[in-house]
Design an enzyme around this catalytic site. Structure first.
Site, mmCIF file in Angstrom:
data_model
loop_
_atom_site.group_PDB
_atom_site.id
_atom_site.type_symbol
_atom_site.label_atom_id
_atom_site.label_comp_id
_atom_site.label_asym_id
_atom_site.label_seq_id
_atom_site.Cartn_x
_atom_site.Cartn_y
_atom_site.Cartn_z
ATOM 1 N N TYR A 1 0.840 -1.184 0.000
ATOM 2 C CA TYR A 1 0.000 0.000 0.000
ATOM 3 C C TYR A 1 0.878 1.238 0.000
ATOM 4 C CZ TYR A 1 0.657 1.662 4.815
ATOM 5 O OH TYR A 1 1.188 2.181 5.961
ATOM 6 N N TRP B 1 -0.939 2.516 13.684
ATOM 7 C CA TRP B 1 -1.044 1.130 13.214
ATOM 8 C C TRP B 1 0.252 0.658 12.572
ATOM 9 C CZ3 TRP B 1 -0.663 -1.466 8.606
ATOM 10 C CH2 TRP B 1 -1.214 -2.756 8.562
ATOM 11 N N ASP B 2 0.842 1.466 11.682
ATOM 12 C CA ASP B 2 2.073 1.086 10.978
ATOM 13 C C ASP B 2 3.183 0.752 11.972
ATOM 14 O OD1 ASP B 2 0.593 3.375 9.656
ATOM 15 O OD2 ASP B 2 1.785 2.676 7.956
ATOM 16 N N THR B 3 3.340 1.625 12.947
ATOM 17 C CA THR B 3 4.421 1.466 13.917
ATOM 18 C C THR B 3 4.242 0.187 14.717
ATOM 19 O OG1 THR B 3 4.692 3.854 14.095
ATOM 20 C CG2 THR B 3 5.563 2.522 15.902
#
Length: 240
Positions: A91, A183-185
């Site tokens: 993404y 969220w990514d972290t």
């Protein structure tokens, strides 16, 4: 199985979404024999949903996932990942802040080099980044804290340019507690703790003039989330 699923998170991206889909398709055609583009449209209010639906009607390789109410980045991406058919899932942000010439490395890091996860980085020495001083400083402080407190080996956890081996991602995606910007972290921290291989590579990146992120205030919020994640992980690992 579709070889690559490319997800474009879309919240109020009416001005950029069509171009993002066209540019993404142009690059993917050169790189892989089969792909799908999933528009994870998250409760938009500016007509993005109408544009996304039209794109899905026009192109057989485009799918539109619509949510009436905004779920947040993490939840919208998670839903798209669960729907994705590709063995490799990627993404990036629909504003195309990252130079598209790096899409090849993003995809091939997973399907050819065999990494579990890959992420572009704006904070490596070789990276070329154009953004304001406040955002740059906030980003460096935030990522320093993640490295120091959560024992991450990565330099940039928030760059919206990531790819995953589907089988590795689905193993523990449900363990990620945060459903918004953190969220990514959390995902990358948990991936490293599980022993997953993560490739971080330099990119060319420019700050979008239409960005809606108040990054300085977000870093304050995220600093609290770093402490919270540290506590959660400590309890999980100590069995408490």
């Amino acid at each position: 199985m579709t070889q690559v699923s490319l997800i474009l998170p879309a919240y109020n991206e009416a001005d950029t979404l069509e171009l993002a889909v066209e540019r993404t398709a142009e690059e993917l055609i050169k790189l892989v024999p089969s792909f799908e583009i999933i528009l994870a449209e998250d409760g938009s209010t500016d007509g993005t949903d109408v544009i996304a639906a039209a794109l899905a009607d026009t192109y057989a390789f485009v799918r539109h996932l619509h949510h009436d109410k905004r779920l947040g980045k993490g939840s919208a991406l998670k839903n798209a990942f669960e729907e994705a058919k590709g063995a490799t899932i990627a993404y990036f942000d629909a504003d195309l802040s990252t130079d598209m010439s790096y899409l090849k490395e993003l995809i091939h890091s997973i399907d050819e080099e065999g990494f579990d996860f890959a992420t572009g980085s704006r904070l490596l020495a070789e990276s070329e980044v154009k953004r304001g001083l406040k955002r740059e400083t906030a980003s460096r402080v935030f990522n320093f804290l993640v490295r120091a407190l959560l024992r991450s080996r990565l330099h940039d956890h928030q760059c919206g340019f990531k790819s995953f081996k589907r089988s590795s991602l689905l193993l523990f995606m449900d363990e990620v507690k945060d459903q918004h910007w953190f969220w990514d972290t959390e995902l990358l921290v948990r991936a490293q703790r599980r022993g997953c291989t993560v490739k971080e590579f330099p990119i060319k990146w420019h700050q979008s003039t239409t960005t809606r992120v108040d990054f300085f205030n977000d870093v304050i919020t995220m600093s609290v989330k770093i402490i919270r994640l540290w506590w959660i992980l400590w309890r999980e690992e100590s069995g408490k």
